[in-house]
Enzyme design. Sequence first.
Site, PDB file in Angstrom:
ATOM      1  N   CYS A 325       0.878  -1.178   0.000  1.00  0.00           N
ATOM      2  CA  CYS A 325       0.000   0.000   0.000  1.00  0.00           C
ATOM      3  C   CYS A 325       0.912   1.225   0.000  1.00  0.00           C
ATOM      4  CB  CYS A 325      -0.968  -0.035   1.181  1.00  0.00           C
ATOM      5  SG  CYS A 325      -0.212  -0.328   2.787  1.00  0.00           S
ATOM      6  N   GLY A 328       2.858   0.421   3.944  1.00  0.00           N
ATOM      7  CA  GLY A 328       3.024  -1.019   4.078  1.00  0.00           C
ATOM      8  C   GLY A 328       2.801  -1.535   5.481  1.00  0.00           C
ATOM      9  N   ASP A 330      -0.579  -1.105   7.204  1.00  0.00           N
ATOM     10  CA  ASP A 330      -2.006  -1.229   7.525  1.00  0.00           C
ATOM     11  C   ASP A 330      -2.689  -2.203   6.554  1.00  0.00           C
ATOM     12  OD1 ASP A 330      -2.367   0.626   9.761  1.00  0.00           O
ATOM     13  OD2 ASP A 330      -1.807   2.182   8.339  1.00  0.00           O
TER      14      ASP A 330
END
Length: 594
Positions: A325, A328, A330
Amino acid sequence: MMSAFPSVSGSLTDSGLMISGRKTEEIADLIDLFSKTQYRAKEVTPRVETIEKRCLELFGRDYKYSVIHNANGEVCGHYPRQMVFLEYECTELHKDGFESTVQITKLQDLVNRSKMARCRGRFVCPVILYNGKHICRSSTLAGWGELYGRTGYNYIFSGGIDDTWGAESEPEVPEDDSASNGDSQLFDKVRGLDIKLLRYLSVRYICDLMVENKKVKFGLNVTSSEKVDKAQRYADFTLLSVPYPGCEFFKDYKDRDYTAEGLVFNWNQDFVDAPLTIPVCFTKNLNIDWSKYQSWDLVQQTQNYLKLLLHIINSDDESGLLVHCISGWDRTPLFVSLLRLSLWADGAVHASLEPAEILYLTIAYDWFLFGHMLPDRLSKGEEIFFFCFNFLKHIVSENFSAMKKPSFHRRKNSHFKDTDFTVDDLCQLKSRDRGSVTSLSSDFSLITEDVGGATCLTNDAVDLFSGQPLAASSWRKGHNSSPQTVLWNRPNPLQERLAHPLSQETKSSSSSSSNQSETGFTRAGSSPMSVPGRSCPSPSERQARLETVREVFLAAYSSTVGLKSSAPSPSGAISGLLEQFARGVGLRGTNSIV
C-alpha cells in the site's frame, strides 16, 4: 470434522478444536503488549526479544530459513531485527519440495542497497513461501523529496561517505539547471536496485492497494508508485492496481459497531484517482463483475481481492507476488495475514502449526514486528487489525481454497512418478488424509484455473468502463506500466445464488443472521461477532481451522483491548458474544466493551 489438535489442559472451542490455555494466554499477552507499544528495532525489551525468538521457533517448525539482519534497525527502523527468509519446507512430508537458489549474502546486499527506493525505507521483503514462490511485502515507491532527503541525511551522518550504493558509484545530484535529468539519473539508480531485488526474488506480479496514483500532502507528491513511473522502469512486471480503502476508513467500520456489511467506500473523494486495473488472465475465470467494484461493501471488496491474490499465486508455477500500500503497515499486513491464514487452513503453508500458533505468528510477525501502529490506530478508532481476524468468518468457504483441482504441470524437483497418483486418487482424498494432501501440495499445482502466466503479457487493453480497445499510443500515455485491464465478466446468477442448505442447529453465539457471505447465508442485520451459518452440519477442515483461529483471537482481544462501541449494542450482543468466546477458550473478558 477435523480431529482436535494436541493440547494440554485446553478448552474446546465452538469449532470443536482443543486449544491450550497456555497458548491462548500467550496470545493475550502479545495483544496486550501490541496495544500499548509500537515496535522499533532499536528499542527492544526482553518481552519483545521473547516474541522474536518465538516467531523464529514457529517458522523453524516447517521451514529451513536464513535471516536478513537488521540489527538496531540499521536497514529499516520498523522492520524485524531478524527477517526470516524461507528457503524451503523441511518436514518429512515436504522434503522433496523446492529449494531456494537465493544466496542470503547477496540478498542482504541487495536489501541494503535498495532500501532507498521505497517509502520509509520499507524495502521488498519476502514473508511467505508458497509452492516455492515468495509472497513479499513493502511500501510504495519513494518520491523525489524523500529520496533527496534520505540521500543527504545518510551523507551527513556517515561522515561524508554514503555507502548505500555499495561498490557502485553514488548517484549524481544535479548542480545546475539539469534538475530533471538529475532526477532521472537518481531514480534510475535507486529504482534499478529495487528492480534487481524483485528479480532476484523472482517476483513478477505487483499488487498496489493505493487509492491514489501518488500520495499528496500539502500539495506535494510525497510518494509515487510503479503504475505511474514515467520512465516505465517496471514495464516488465505485471502490475495490478487494486485500490482498497486506507486505515482511516476503518473508523467508519468501528462506528457502525464493527459491521462491515453494507459499508461502502466513497470513491468520489478528490484524492482517489487510482483506477482498478487487472490483467484479463486474472479476471476471466473468477466469475466476478469487476466493473461493480465501487458498489461493493467492505466484505465483498475484501473477499474479491483475496480471491484475486490467491488466483495470482496459483496461476504461475515460477513467479512470486509483491503486495503493498503506501507505508506497508495497515492494508499490507491485512492481506498478508489473510493470505497466510487462508493458505494455512488449506494445509499449504505452516502445515505443523496449531490454530493458536499460526495466530500468534501472524499477529507477532506480520503486524507487530513489521511496525503496525496499533496504539495509534486504536486511539483513532481505526480498527483494521480487529477487522482482519474477525473477517475470517467470511473466507471459510472452499471458494477461497488454493487446493481446488490438480493441474497436470509437474512442479520442478518433483520426485513423484506419473503412476504414483491418479486424478481419481486426488479427488477421493478425505479430511483424514490431510497429510497426503499436504505432501501433494509440494509436487502439484492445485489451482482454480490452469492459466499460463505468459497470457498476462498481452498488449490488448480495454478501457475500464467503456469496454473500447485502447490504441498503443494512448496506452503508453495513460498507463505507465505493464499492459493491464480487464475483460469484465458478469457472474453467473445461478452460481452466485447457489448455497448449501443452512444448518438448522445454529449456536446461540451465532443466532443473529449474518449477511450473505461466500458460504451462502443471509447477510442483513448481522451482529459483527456472529459466525455465518454453517454450510453443512459438519464443517470442512478449512472452516473448522479458520473459525478456531477467529474464536481464539476474539477471546484474547476481549480480555485485553475490548471493543469500544459508539452506541450501546442491542441487548448487549457484542459484549455477550465476546464474553462467550472468552469463556470458550479459557480467558475471561474483563473489558469486553467500553
